[in-house]
Scaffold this motif. Structure first.
Motif, PDB file in Angstrom:
ATOM      1  N   PHE A  83      -3.301   7.383   5.642  1.00  0.00           N
ATOM      2  CA  PHE A  83      -3.810   6.255   4.864  1.00  0.00           C
ATOM      3  C   PHE A  83      -3.412   4.924   5.491  1.00  0.00           C
ATOM      4  O   PHE A  83      -4.251   4.034   5.684  1.00  0.00           O
ATOM      5  CB  PHE A  83      -3.275   6.357   3.439  1.00  0.00           C
ATOM      6  CG  PHE A  83      -3.622   5.177   2.575  1.00  0.00           C
ATOM      7  CD1 PHE A  83      -4.930   4.941   2.194  1.00  0.00           C
ATOM      8  CD2 PHE A  83      -2.637   4.302   2.143  1.00  0.00           C
ATOM      9  CE1 PHE A  83      -5.260   3.855   1.385  1.00  0.00           C
ATOM     10  CE2 PHE A  83      -2.944   3.221   1.338  1.00  0.00           C
ATOM     11  CZ  PHE A  83      -4.261   2.992   0.959  1.00  0.00           C
ATOM     12  N   LEU A 109       0.030   9.887   3.311  1.00  0.00           N
ATOM     13  CA  LEU A 109       0.445   8.487   3.427  1.00  0.00           C
ATOM     14  C   LEU A 109       0.304   7.973   4.846  1.00  0.00           C
ATOM     15  O   LEU A 109      -0.203   6.865   5.063  1.00  0.00           O
ATOM     16  CB  LEU A 109       1.894   8.331   2.953  1.00  0.00           C
ATOM     17  CG  LEU A 109       2.524   6.938   3.131  1.00  0.00           C
ATOM     18  CD1 LEU A 109       1.731   5.894   2.366  1.00  0.00           C
ATOM     19  CD2 LEU A 109       3.972   6.948   2.679  1.00  0.00           C
ATOM     20  N   SER A 150       0.824  -1.207   0.000  1.00  0.00           N
ATOM     21  CA  SER A 150       0.000   0.000   0.000  1.00  0.00           C
ATOM     22  C   SER A 150       0.859   1.257   0.000  1.00  0.00           C
ATOM     23  O   SER A 150       0.546   2.235  -0.692  1.00  0.00           O
ATOM     24  CB  SER A 150      -0.925   0.006   1.228  1.00  0.00           C
ATOM     25  OG  SER A 150      -1.810  -1.091   1.206  1.00  0.00           O
ATOM     26  N   PRO A 159      -5.142   7.160  -2.904  1.00  0.00           N
ATOM     27  CA  PRO A 159      -3.987   8.046  -3.114  1.00  0.00           C
ATOM     28  C   PRO A 159      -4.269   9.236  -4.032  1.00  0.00           C
ATOM     29  O   PRO A 159      -3.497  10.201  -4.048  1.00  0.00           O
ATOM     30  CB  PRO A 159      -2.946   7.112  -3.748  1.00  0.00           C
ATOM     31  CG  PRO A 159      -3.293   5.763  -3.220  1.00  0.00           C
ATOM     32  CD  PRO A 159      -4.787   5.755  -3.177  1.00  0.00           C
ATOM     33  N   PHE A 182       0.864   3.958  -2.938  1.00  0.00           N
ATOM     34  CA  PHE A 182       0.488   5.327  -2.571  1.00  0.00           C
ATOM     35  C   PHE A 182       1.510   6.323  -3.105  1.00  0.00           C
ATOM     36  O   PHE A 182       1.150   7.330  -3.727  1.00  0.00           O
ATOM     37  CB  PHE A 182       0.382   5.447  -1.044  1.00  0.00           C
ATOM     38  CG  PHE A 182      -0.309   6.695  -0.576  1.00  0.00           C
ATOM     39  CD1 PHE A 182      -1.653   6.664  -0.241  1.00  0.00           C
ATOM     40  CD2 PHE A 182       0.376   7.896  -0.461  1.00  0.00           C
ATOM     41  CE1 PHE A 182      -2.303   7.818   0.198  1.00  0.00           C
ATOM     42  CE2 PHE A 182      -0.260   9.053  -0.022  1.00  0.00           C
ATOM     43  CZ  PHE A 182      -1.607   9.011   0.299  1.00  0.00           C
TER      44      PHE A 182
END
Length: 238
Positions: free
Chosen positions: A171, A168, A103, A162, A107
């Motif tokens: 997220f 980040l 991820s 994203p 991202f």
């Protein structure tokens, strides 16, 4: 070398690097998927992982990484297999670690390359359908709910979020916490199968499956309401 040539060279190198990474990921995913096709039972998966000895952890991380990044291997199958091979807690930790790595890389790449990169993996229609997410006032809350609800297309959302204003760090924190219940339930089911508790494992996975079906219905309902709301807002503005 002038600025235009430098920019062109930078873009060429970036695209070439992306193609190489994507190509290698596809080859690795194909190799892993091909190996999975030979696994006839839950015990054979465990043997497959244990055959790598101490490197089994690295192999497990790689499998989970590829599942998120390339999305060829079914996520639930990987999670159940991790629980079988490593137990419910260790398996869940490995799944979440692999998800975090994939991820984070996605991202960063999508923040840099934007929609053009996402369109290599996701149908542009799907991207347009979910563009409204970025206009949400409570973006963090919506993303948490979407990743918490079982059955939602988390791999698709990993490519879409994203494109929003989310950072980040936010997220990773939000999505990893939200994923914990579904990941643990899957790895626990795998662990039950590994211990020979087939009835309990089947019951747990059936319950998880039913909840996932409900989650899909809830996800579709949320998406429909959000899309209608966004459409009404755009109409009012015009």
């Amino acid at each position: 070398m002038d600025d235009k040539k430098k920019l062109l060279l930078k873009r060429i190198l970036g695209i070439a690097s992306l193609i190489i990474v994507f190509g290698l990921s596809c080859l690795l995913a194909y190799y892993v998927l091909f190996k999975f096709l030979d696994l006839k039972s839950s015990e054979s998966f465990q043997t497959f992982i244990e055959g790598y000895g101490w490197k089994g952890w690295i192999v497990a991380l790689g499998i989970q990484f590829l599942q998120v990044f390339v999305a060829i291997i079914p996520g639930e199958f990987v999670e159940v297999g991790m629980g079988l091979a490593f137990g419910p807690i260790e398996g869940a930790i490995l799944c979440l670690a692999g998800v975090a790595l994939a991820s984070a890389l996605l991202f960063v790449l999508i923040k840099k390359w934007g929609t053009k990169l996402v369109e290599l993996f996701i149908d542009p229609k799907k991207i347009n359908e979910l563009r409204f997410i970025n206009s949400e006032k409570k973006l963090n809350t919506l993303v948490f709910l979407l990743f918490l609800i079982p059955g939602t297309p988390k791999d698709l959302l990993t490519y879409i979020v994203p494109l929003t204003r989310m950072k980040l760090s936010e997220f990773l924190c939000i999505t990893l916490i939200a994923r914990i219940p579904s990941v643990v339930s899957s790895t626990a089911g795998g662990a039950l199968f590994g211990n020979g508790n087939y009835i309990s494992g089947i019951i747990l996975l059936l319950i998880t499956g039913l909840i996932s079906v409900g989650g899909i219905c809830l996800y579709n309902f949320i998406m429909k309401k959000r899309t209608e709301k966004n459409g009404d807002k755009e109409t009012a503005e015009h």
